[in-house]
Design an enzyme around this catalytic site. Structure first.
Site, PDB file in Angstrom:
ATOM      1  N   LYS A   1      20.928  71.446  -2.132  1.00 62.79           N
ATOM      2  CA  LYS A   1      20.023  72.542  -2.783  1.00 62.79           C
ATOM      3  C   LYS A   1      20.805  72.920  -3.876  1.00 62.79           C
ATOM      4  O   LYS A   1      19.792  73.219  -4.973  1.00 62.79           O
ATOM      5  CB  LYS A   1      19.888  73.848  -1.766  1.00 62.79           C
ATOM      6  CG  LYS A   1      19.167  74.793  -2.356  1.00 62.79           C
ATOM      7  CD  LYS A   1      19.689  76.369  -1.707  1.00 62.79           C
ATOM      8  CE  LYS A   1      20.132  77.042  -2.849  1.00 62.79           C
ATOM      9  NZ  LYS A   1      20.569  78.236  -2.199  1.00 62.79           N
TER      10      LYS A   1
ATOM     11  N   THR B   1      22.241  81.940  -4.163  1.00 58.92           N
ATOM     12  CA  THR B   1      22.294  80.840  -5.171  1.00 58.92           C
ATOM     13  C   THR B   1      20.993  80.448  -5.500  1.00 58.92           C
ATOM     14  O   THR B   1      20.418  79.715  -4.568  1.00 58.92           O
ATOM     15  CB  THR B   1      23.368  79.736  -5.109  1.00 58.92           C
ATOM     16  OG1 THR B   1      24.560  80.277  -4.812  1.00 58.92           O
ATOM     17  CG2 THR B   1      23.421  78.710  -5.894  1.00 58.92           C
TER      18      THR B   1
ATOM     19  N   LYS C   1      27.812  79.359 -11.452  1.00 61.64           N
ATOM     20  CA  LYS C   1      27.810  78.692  -9.953  1.00 61.64           C
ATOM     21  C   LYS C   1      27.423  77.294  -9.934  1.00 61.64           C
ATOM     22  O   LYS C   1      27.931  76.384  -9.414  1.00 61.64           O
ATOM     23  CB  LYS C   1      26.926  79.483  -9.174  1.00 61.64           C
ATOM     24  CG  LYS C   1      26.840  78.978  -7.629  1.00 61.64           C
ATOM     25  CD  LYS C   1      27.985  79.128  -6.800  1.00 61.64           C
ATOM     26  CE  LYS C   1      27.934  78.476  -5.430  1.00 61.64           C
ATOM     27  NZ  LYS C   1      27.062  79.035  -4.392  1.00 61.64           N
TER      28      LYS C   1
END
Lengths: 289, 289
Positions: B237, B94, B169
């Protein structure tokens, strides 16, 4: 056994609810601000009272379903002098928990029981008797009232002492509005980057990102369909109650504050009667400003 | 038909994923920063490469699963000189959507295809091959890669052109974190007023207030069980990536900003390795300050 019931407030929710109690064979006396709203019930055998006090003094069970805290307080003040031991008041309005607790105490001093019993499920739930009812107050009085509540709703929960029903309703409204905001921001992000947002909802809505708000309101947000399921002005009234309760208790909830501010902008734009999914229009515009 | 596959990054996610591809009968060459992590795969017939470039140059399909944008960029820079027509790179990390689009362009100039394919479902999903995989990039390359992806996940969605997997995502992470915040504030409210919050969840969680976050993380919040399903440092993150993408696109999402700030406080308190439900501890403390 037929009971003597009063019902005060025959709006979009109270009207059908009173109808279910009448249909269950009880003796019903009604009062509401706009008498024409009682016409159907009167034609089916309900009796008219000229004031809340008049309705209540003849009843063992008094149901209330009016818009806001001052409305309930006006009804309570009118009823209090005639309140008597064993009488049960069931307030379906969504109002201040602390005001509820004060009124419950006043009625308790005359031997009467005040149950706060706010509802969710909308006008469809009222008509189909599928409401969720969150009840606070004396548990024995709750059990006595249960056969009536079962005529009105499907999920009926005793939440705890006086005010607990109102507080639980406010928990519900905090969840509903902040989860709504989550959907608004996610779909704003998706559209800003040119994703196909319907496909995005399908890809992520079944997992840890999923919610009722996303699944049910997301597609309406994307389609610009802002017809009301639950109107912004009512949502905002409930959020105001939640913020007021926070202030009284000395707590601060930042996301609740944020979403309340965004709904304020929706009201400024004349969206009071739109559904809560119209929050998306505000969030999307705000994101780019 | 057995294919020549490289897999770079054998962490908690990449390790089991590479194992599924090996078990499917493909020729597997691996590289990861800590060589001991490859031991199990090497004992099962995988080959070792001393660098990402060395692994990639022998493979038709190159899988990457490393922590963050700079890690992927380092791998990409090493691989690029040997990239060739028809080679397909599948990046499960990701990372930044815009960085992804740049790398995809570089590889496209050599005739290779870069698919961004971030995953969700955690280590359990990696081990059981039940991941959700959100894929962006050339659709024909996606179809070519599909038989491999089906060995790794259950819900596999082609989201659109390069970067769309990463963007989807991030949509997921916005939903997950703001809905988490909704649950935190609602349960903070419930506890502040002495409600029985388990009963509250039961009363409201089945309706318009319901979400995966409330149902699955709410009980853990109340129990103070902060063991990680998804660690706060990883959530943070991903939120940083989402905020960076917003900045690049010139949009501002206030609830995302808010929840990112609250997770920052969790990191300051040393909660990096706790599950995202530990946000509740921050929200509850913050509410009273």
């Amino acid at each position: 056994m037929a009971s003597r019931i009063a019902f005060i407030g025959l709006g979009i929710m109270g009207g059908p609810m009173a109808g279910h109690l009448l249909a269950a064979g009880h003796s019903l006396i009604v009062h509401t601000r706009t008498q024409s709203r009682a016409a159907d019930l009167l034609s089916r055998g309900a009796k008219w009272a000229d004031s809340p006090a008049e309705a209540a003094k003849q009843a063992d069970f008094v149901f209330i379903c009016v818009p806001d805290t001052p409305d309930v307080q006006a009804v309570a003040n009118a009823m209090l002098p005639a309140a008597r031991a064993g009488q049960i008041i069931i307030d379906h309005s969504t109002i201040s928990p602390s005001a509820t607790q004060k009124m419950a105490k006043q009625f308790a001093s005359r031997g009467a029981h005040w149950l706060d019993a706010p509802i969710s499920g909308g006008d469809v739930g009222a008509r189909n008797a599928t409401l969720s009812i969150m009840v606070g107050g004396d548990e024995a009085a709750f059990k006595t009232a249960m056969p009536f509540l079962e005529k009105l709703g499907k999920t009926i929960t005793w939440c705890g002492p006086s005010g607990s029903g109102q507080l639980t309703k406010l928990v519900n409204q905090i969840l509903v509005s902040v989860t709504n905001l989550a959907a608004c921001e996610a779909l704003t992000f998706a559209r800003a980057f040119g994703l196909e947002p319907q496909k995005t909802i399908a890809a992520v809505g079944g997992g840890a990102a999923g919610s009722w708000q996303l699944s049910n309101l997301g597609p309406k947000m994307l389609a610009g369909d802002f017809r009301p399921g639950f109107m912004i002005k009512l949502q905002q009234k409930d959020l105001r109650l939640a913020l007021q309760a926070c202030k009284e208790r000395g707590i601060r909830l930042e996301a609740l504050n944020l979403v309340h501010g965004l709904f304020d902008r929706a009201l400024e734009e004349g969206r009071a009667d739109e559904g809560t999914q119209a929050l998306f229009a505000i969030v999307e515009k705000n994101a780019k400003s």
